[in-house]
Design a protein around this motif. Structure first.
Motif, PDB file in Angstrom:
ATOM      1  N   LYS A 124       0.421  -0.919   0.129  1.00  0.00           N
ATOM      2  CA  LYS A 124       0.538  -0.269  -0.571  1.00  0.00           C
ATOM      3  C   LYS A 124       1.025   0.939  -0.298  1.00  0.00           C
ATOM      4  N   ALA A 125       0.235   2.430  -1.384  1.00  0.00           N
ATOM      5  CA  ALA A 125       1.370   3.042  -1.259  1.00  0.00           C
ATOM      6  C   ALA A 125       0.613   4.727  -1.439  1.00  0.00           C
ATOM      7  N   GLY A 126       0.574   5.039  -0.453  1.00  0.00           N
ATOM      8  CA  GLY A 126      -0.724   6.316  -0.009  1.00  0.00           C
ATOM      9  C   GLY A 126      -2.055   5.588  -0.260  1.00  0.00           C
ATOM     10  N   LYS A 127      -2.749   6.286  -1.247  1.00  0.00           N
ATOM     11  CA  LYS A 127      -4.326   5.803  -1.661  1.00  0.00           C
ATOM     12  C   LYS A 127      -4.188   4.748  -2.743  1.00  0.00           C
TER      13      LYS A 127
ATOM     14  N   ASN B 144      -7.327   1.848  -5.778  1.00  0.00           N
ATOM     15  CA  ASN B 144      -7.703   3.002  -5.274  1.00  0.00           C
ATOM     16  C   ASN B 144      -8.685   2.578  -3.762  1.00  0.00           C
ATOM     17  N   ALA B 145      -7.368   2.628  -2.994  1.00  0.00           N
ATOM     18  CA  ALA B 145      -8.353   2.673  -1.068  1.00  0.00           C
ATOM     19  C   ALA B 145      -9.596   3.394  -1.296  1.00  0.00           C
ATOM     20  N   ASN B 146      -9.170   4.622  -0.825  1.00  0.00           N
ATOM     21  CA  ASN B 146      -9.847   5.608  -0.633  1.00  0.00           C
ATOM     22  C   ASN B 146     -11.663   5.842  -1.523  1.00  0.00           C
ATOM     23  N   LYS B 147     -11.283   5.069  -3.046  1.00  0.00           N
ATOM     24  CA  LYS B 147     -12.151   5.464  -3.421  1.00  0.00           C
ATOM     25  C   LYS B 147     -13.013   3.953  -3.664  1.00  0.00           C
TER      26      LYS B 147
END
Length: 239
Positions: free
Chosen positions: A98-101, A123-126
């Motif tokens: 995991k790098a950022g989102k 995309n972890a955020n979306k």
């Protein structure tokens, strides 16, 4: 084919389940997420069991779907790779980072001729899958060989362009010399033509003098006058 389609659908359901629980905690340990690993393993199983006709069918199917381009690209990549790797041997290492989102999950598949790397990008955020791809794994020697070949080709192209530029610059120096030589040849040609005309005129002068003498003698005989009493100034020939 129906079984494989069900397997692909279940894989997508696993991915949706994974995304739906992504908001539970921003610090979730993706390395231990069983849904993501299960999705990778099921995708690997579905791919290795497909025939070339089935791959073409799924590629066409996903291309017709509004949101199916990711999976259509996956089918296109697998269609190119499958004939080169041989029979399936088994699954190998699985890893997730995991790098950022961005979350990247990699499942290695072992085949007779070469290993294949299946990669999921999320995309972890979306909470959505942004990419799925497969690629053959090359050894360090093969990678270095390709890099060396690319370097040699790049340097060769650069040198070829430099040589071409040098030839063009050299041409700017040669062109004036060729122009001067061409002008000189034209001048010499004109001089030769003028000389030829002068020579022709000179050669015709003795003939004219003889003709004048004959005409003078004829006039003197007809008129009984002396040749000193008149002068032949010009002769006009009529042809």
């Amino acid at each position: 084919m129906k079984k494989k389609l069900i397997l692909l659908v279940s894989t997508l359901m696993c991915m949706l389940a994974l995304c739906s629980c992504g908001n539970q905690s921003q610090d979730e340990d993706y390395a231990n997420n069983s849904n993501l690993q299960a999705a990778c393993e099921q995708s690997a199983q579905a791919l290795r069991e497909m025939s070339s006709d089935e791959i073409a069918y799924y590629q066409q199917y996903y291309e017709s779907q509004e949101d199916g381009q990711i999976y259509a690209d996956l089918m296109s990549q697998w269609a190119e790779i499958q004939p080169q790797v041989g029979e399936f041997v088994g699954l190998k290492d699985y890893s997730v980072t995991k790098a950022g989102k961005t979350v990247t999950a990699v499942q290695l598949m072992s085949f007779e001729k070469r290993d294949v790397k299946l990669t999921y990008v999320l995309n972890a955020n979306k909470n959505e899958v942004t990419g799925i791809n497969v690629e053959m794994v090359y050894s360090l020697g093969e990678t270095m060989g390709k890099a060396g070949m690319n370097t040699v080709m790049g340097i060769s192209v650069v040198f070829a362009i430099l040589i071409l530029i040098c030839l063009i610059i050299y041409g700017f120096n040669v062109i004036p010399v060729l122009q001067e030589k061409f002008k000189k040849n034209q001048s010499e040609t004109k001089v030769e033509i003028a000389k030829t005309e002068v020579d022709s005129a000179t050669e015709s002068q003795p003939d004219d003098l003889e003709l004048i003498a004959v005409i003078t003698a004829a006039i003197a005989m007809q008129t009984g006058a002396s040749t000193d009493d008149f002068v032949v100034r010009s002769i006009k020939r009529r042809y």
